[in-house]
Structure formats: structure tokens, C-alpha cells
Design a protein around this motif. Structure first.
Motif, PDB file in Angstrom:
ATOM      1  N   PRO A 111     -23.253 -15.011 -27.207  1.00  0.00           N
ATOM      2  CA  PRO A 111     -22.512 -14.355 -26.120  1.00  0.00           C
ATOM      3  C   PRO A 111     -21.606 -15.337 -25.378  1.00  0.00           C
ATOM      4  N   ILE A 112     -20.437 -14.886 -24.996  1.00  0.00           N
ATOM      5  CA  ILE A 112     -19.523 -15.699 -24.204  1.00  0.00           C
ATOM      6  C   ILE A 112     -18.909 -14.842 -23.106  1.00  0.00           C
ATOM      7  N   SER A 113     -18.445 -15.511 -22.048  1.00  0.00           N
ATOM      8  CA  SER A 113     -17.678 -14.850 -20.994  1.00  0.00           C
ATOM      9  C   SER A 113     -16.206 -14.957 -21.347  1.00  0.00           C
ATOM     10  N   LEU A 114     -15.528 -13.830 -21.364  1.00  0.00           N
ATOM     11  CA  LEU A 114     -14.143 -13.795 -21.837  1.00  0.00           C
ATOM     12  C   LEU A 114     -13.221 -13.270 -20.746  1.00  0.00           C
ATOM     13  N   PRO A 115     -12.274 -14.102 -20.285  1.00  0.00           N
ATOM     14  CA  PRO A 115     -11.301 -13.624 -19.291  1.00  0.00           C
ATOM     15  C   PRO A 115     -10.169 -12.862 -19.974  1.00  0.00           C
ATOM     16  N   SER A 172     -25.010 -25.883 -26.908  1.00  0.00           N
ATOM     17  CA  SER A 172     -25.885 -24.711 -26.932  1.00  0.00           C
ATOM     18  C   SER A 172     -26.081 -24.200 -28.358  1.00  0.00           C
ATOM     19  N   LEU A 173     -25.015 -24.254 -29.148  1.00  0.00           N
ATOM     20  CA  LEU A 173     -25.125 -23.837 -30.546  1.00  0.00           C
ATOM     21  C   LEU A 173     -26.041 -24.780 -31.325  1.00  0.00           C
ATOM     22  N   ARG A 228     -15.355 -10.407 -19.059  1.00  0.00           N
ATOM     23  CA  ARG A 228     -16.340  -9.541 -19.696  1.00  0.00           C
ATOM     24  C   ARG A 228     -17.223 -10.351 -20.647  1.00  0.00           C
ATOM     25  N   GLU A 229     -18.432  -9.899 -20.824  1.00  0.00           N
ATOM     26  CA  GLU A 229     -19.371 -10.539 -21.740  1.00  0.00           C
ATOM     27  C   GLU A 229     -19.221  -9.918 -23.124  1.00  0.00           C
TER      28      GLU A 229
END
Length: 419
Positions: free
Chosen positions: A142-146, A120-121, A5-6
């Protein structure tokens, strides 16, 4: 990936900023609560902060932010986006962000997420000289989180590689201590001779067993992408040790002398220092790896020390790494903002030495074994770091399924071709 999820970082973890008592120099001390500076985090590739070079007085603690062991902190200035895990109780200034109250994300996964997104930061940080990472930028990132279980597996794979690197570093520290103890036993305490200096051991000057080669005076235009690296004082860690990330790539001119090239197991001595406490100047470090470079040369701030008259380069390294040598050099330092070591410092260093150097063959062999073991561990760490850094973005993005990762298989693969 369907289960990923984002999220925004601020939605899954609490972020607060460190603080500094003012004026800070009134609160710094040689004892008290450890005071974490960015320099404490950039001295090595470890995940952890285990010690600091400065402390803060008790009366300054209330005006700072105290962090406990196992806390994740991330720099927001100087080297923004750099994550570290505390292993000590300490105070952090406003150049650090402190993370707590995790919701659906585990700390170790977040540590590696910052390793992935650091660039990126940085691109979002502001400041022309020193980049500063605003807290709001991190909260909104924003990050993708499993799922949590997959986070644990990903952090476990990457952590296993870092664990091995940390273990090798500890082994090398122990091997270095063995070398120092061996030198002290022979040349200070004379233990092999019943604790008494043999009659044929006399005081000599270092110039009798070594030559000293000054470094290359380069021009800025020569610093360009190259397979040749230049060793500078940036390779010398304040706490001791040789940092491979201190190399500068260079295409030297024809003025470079052949003896300004450095070979493996040569010993280099820092002749200049930008630190106010002379932490680097006079430090001696053996070149144990060229890293990714074909050739290494020395800058004008470094001196290459070459043995002569049948002396082993491994024994010479042990001589120069003895604390007495550093203490001797400090007596030859001049300058204020930039410290310089007198050219007389190395030739005039004296030590007790046998007339018949053949007696040193066995101990020289022991030093050779110790330093070659250290070199092998460094080379293994280079390979492990490349593997970790190659796997990191692929695991974090879901490009590689963590359930299909066998570290030992990947370690045997040619990374550039097979991953």
C-alpha cells in the motif's frame, strides 16, 4: 492530504518479472543486446542505467524480457527494491521487476516512491543469504498517492537535486579525461617537446619517486560504529572510480600504524580482487572525500602510495591512473578465486621521467587544479544527496507541502536542525 488516496501498487501499475535464458552462460557474449545485472545498478547513485558490462546473444532474447528506454525497473533480489530507469534497450533477467501501463501515477514519482519504501520492502523479502522480493508483495504493497499534478511537483523537486548530482558527475568525468589527456601529452607523446623525448628524460622505476604502505590487518570484532572508516576494495568501482559507500566503520587497535591513515588526495591501489576478470585489482584511485568520517585508514587489501623526492601527490595520481599502469599490474596477478597483486608490481613499474623534477611544477599545478575541482563537486554531491534523502520521506508523506519547497533555501539550511 485530503486529496491523497491509499492504493496498492498493483492497482496503479502493471508489474511483470524479467526472465533468463537457461543455461545463462551459453547466451552471454561480448556483443549483442545489453544484459542488465544487479551489479550494473549498484555501481553508482545514478537514476539511470546507461550501459551494461555483459551482453546476451540474439538467440537468447526470446527467452528473456526486453525493456525499452525510459522503462522503470526494480530489483527483486540481491539488493531488493532498488529502482532504476533504463536509458538503453536491454534484456533483464528474473532478478528484475518491470513496470508499465501507469494508471493515475507517473513514472518518476513511482521511482522516488521506491526509494522511500525500499527498506519496508526489504523487511518483507525472504531469503537468508540473498533476499528475494516476491512480485505479489510489491503488487499488494500500500502507498499514499497524491493527485498527479502534485506527483509531478514532488518528482520535480527531487529530480532537480538528482539532475545537479548527475551534472556534477558528468563534469567530473570530463575533468578526469582532461587529466588523462594532459598526462599522455607530457609523458607519452611529449607534445610540449615537439613530440620527441628530451635527452635528460630517462626510464626510472616507481620506487624512485614513491613509497608503498601496506594496509591494516584488522579483526572482525573491530568493525563497529565509529567516526573512523576503513577503505577496502569495496571502495573501488569495477568501472573505475572511488565509491564512498564502500567504507567500513572501524575502531582499530593500537597495532594500527600512523602511516596507515589516509589523507585527502592520497592515492590508493587495490591489491586484491574478488572479480573474475581482474576489474578492480591494480586500479588506482585518489581519495577525494572522507565522506562523513573524521579519519580514514586502509585495509590490508589496499596500498597507499606516497610521493617522495619532491614529487607532487597530484602528479603521482595521474601517473598511477594511466592505463599503462593497470596493464603492468595485470602481469603481476596471481590466484584463482581471490586475486592478489604481487608486492613487486608497484616498485617495478617503470616510466619515462625528467632528471630535473622542477620542470614538472607547472603541470603538477594543473593536475592539482583538476583534482581539487573534482573533490569540490563530490562534496557538493554529498550535501545534495543528504538534502534529497531528507526531503524524500517528508514530501512523500505530505509532511512538507511541495508548494512551499524552495530547493535553494533548503540547501542553505542546516539540515539536521531546520528540516
Amino acid at each position: 492530504m485530503a486529496e491523497w488516496r491509499e492504493v496498492k501498487l498493483g492497482d496503479v501499475v502493471e508489474i511483470r518479472r524479467g526472465a533468463s535464458p537457461r543455461p545463462i552462460h551459453h547466451f552471454l557474449s561480448k556483443a549483442g543486446i545489453p544484459w542488465v545485472k544487479i551489479a550494473d545498478a549498484t555501481s553508482d547513485d545514478s537514476r539511470y542505467i546507461t550501459h551494461t558490462n555483459e551482453y546476451i546473444k540474439e538467440e537468447g532474447v526470446a527467452h528473456s524480457v526486453t525493456v525499452e528506454p525510459e522503462t522503470l525497473i526494480v530489483s527483486n533480489s540481491a539488493t531488493p527494491g532498488l529502482p532504476k530507469i533504463m536509458q538503453i534497450r536491454a534484456c533483464v533477467h528474473d532478478g528484475w521487476l518491470v513496470f508499465s501501463n501507469y494508471k493515475g501515477i507517473i513514472r518518476d514519482f513511482l521511482y522516488y516512491k521506491f526509494k522511500e519504501i525500499q527498506r519496508s520492502l526489504v523487511n518483507q523479502a525472504n531469503g537468508s543469504v540473498f533476499q528475494n522480493l516476491k512480485t505479489d508483495i510489491v503488487r499488494e504493497f500500500p502507498i499514499s498517492l497524491p493527485p498527479v499534478e502534485m506527483q509531478r511537483k514532488i518528482a520535480g523537486v527531487l529530480g532537480a537535486l538528482d539532475d545537479k548530482i548527475e551534472l556534477n558527475n558528468k563534469i567530473n568525468q570530463n575533468l578526469e579525461l582532461q587529466a588523462q589527456a594532459l598526462f599522455k601529452s607530457w609523458f607519452v607523446d611529449f607534445e610540449p617537446f615537439g613530440g620527441t623525448k628530451p635527452s635528460d628524460w630517462k626510464e626510472i622505476q616507481l620506487t624512485e619517486i614513491a613509497d608503498f604502505i601496506g594496509g591494516y590487518s584488522y579483526k572482525g570484532a573491530e568493525l563497529k560504529q565509529s567516526t573512523t572508516a576503513m577503505a577496502t576494495i569495496k571502495n573501488f568501482d569495477r568501472n573505475g572510480g572511488f565509491k564512498l559507500d564502500g567504507y567500513k566503520e572501524i575502531e582499530p587497535s593500537s597495532k594500527l600504524k600512523q602511516n596507515q591513515y589516509v589523507e585527502l588526495f592520497d592515492t590508493l591501489v587495490a591489491h586484491t580482487d574478488l572479480t573474475q576478470n581482474a576489474e578492480v585489482i591494480g586500479n588506482a584511485e585518489m581519495l577525494l572525500s572522507k565522506g562523513k568520517y573524521k579519519n580514514v585508514i586502509i585495509s590490508m587489501d589496499v596500498v597507499r602510495v606516497v610521493p617522495k623526492n619532491g614529487i607532487s601527490k597530484y602528479l603521482l595520481a595521474a601517473i598511477l591512473k594511466d592505463p599503462h599502469f593497470k596493464k603492468h599490474c595485470l602481469g603481476y596477478v596471481n590466484g584463482t578465486t581471490v586475486l592478489h597483486l604481487s608486492k613487486r608490481a608497484l616498485p617495478e613499474y617503470s616510466l619515462i621521467f625528467p632528471k630535473n623534477v622542477k620542470i614538472l611544477d607547472n603541470i603538477s599545478g594543473l593536475f592539482e587544479d583538476l583534482y581539487k575541482k573534482i573533490a569540490l563537486n563530490i562534496e557538493e554531491n554529498i550535501r545534495l544527496s543528504i538534502l534529497r534523502d531528507t526531503l524524500l520521506p517528508k514530501l512523500m508523506s505530505g509532511e512538507i507541502n511541495v508548494d512551499n519547497v524552495d530547493i535553494f533555501t533548503f540547501e542553505r539550511m542546516q539540515i539536521d536542525n531546520d528540516i
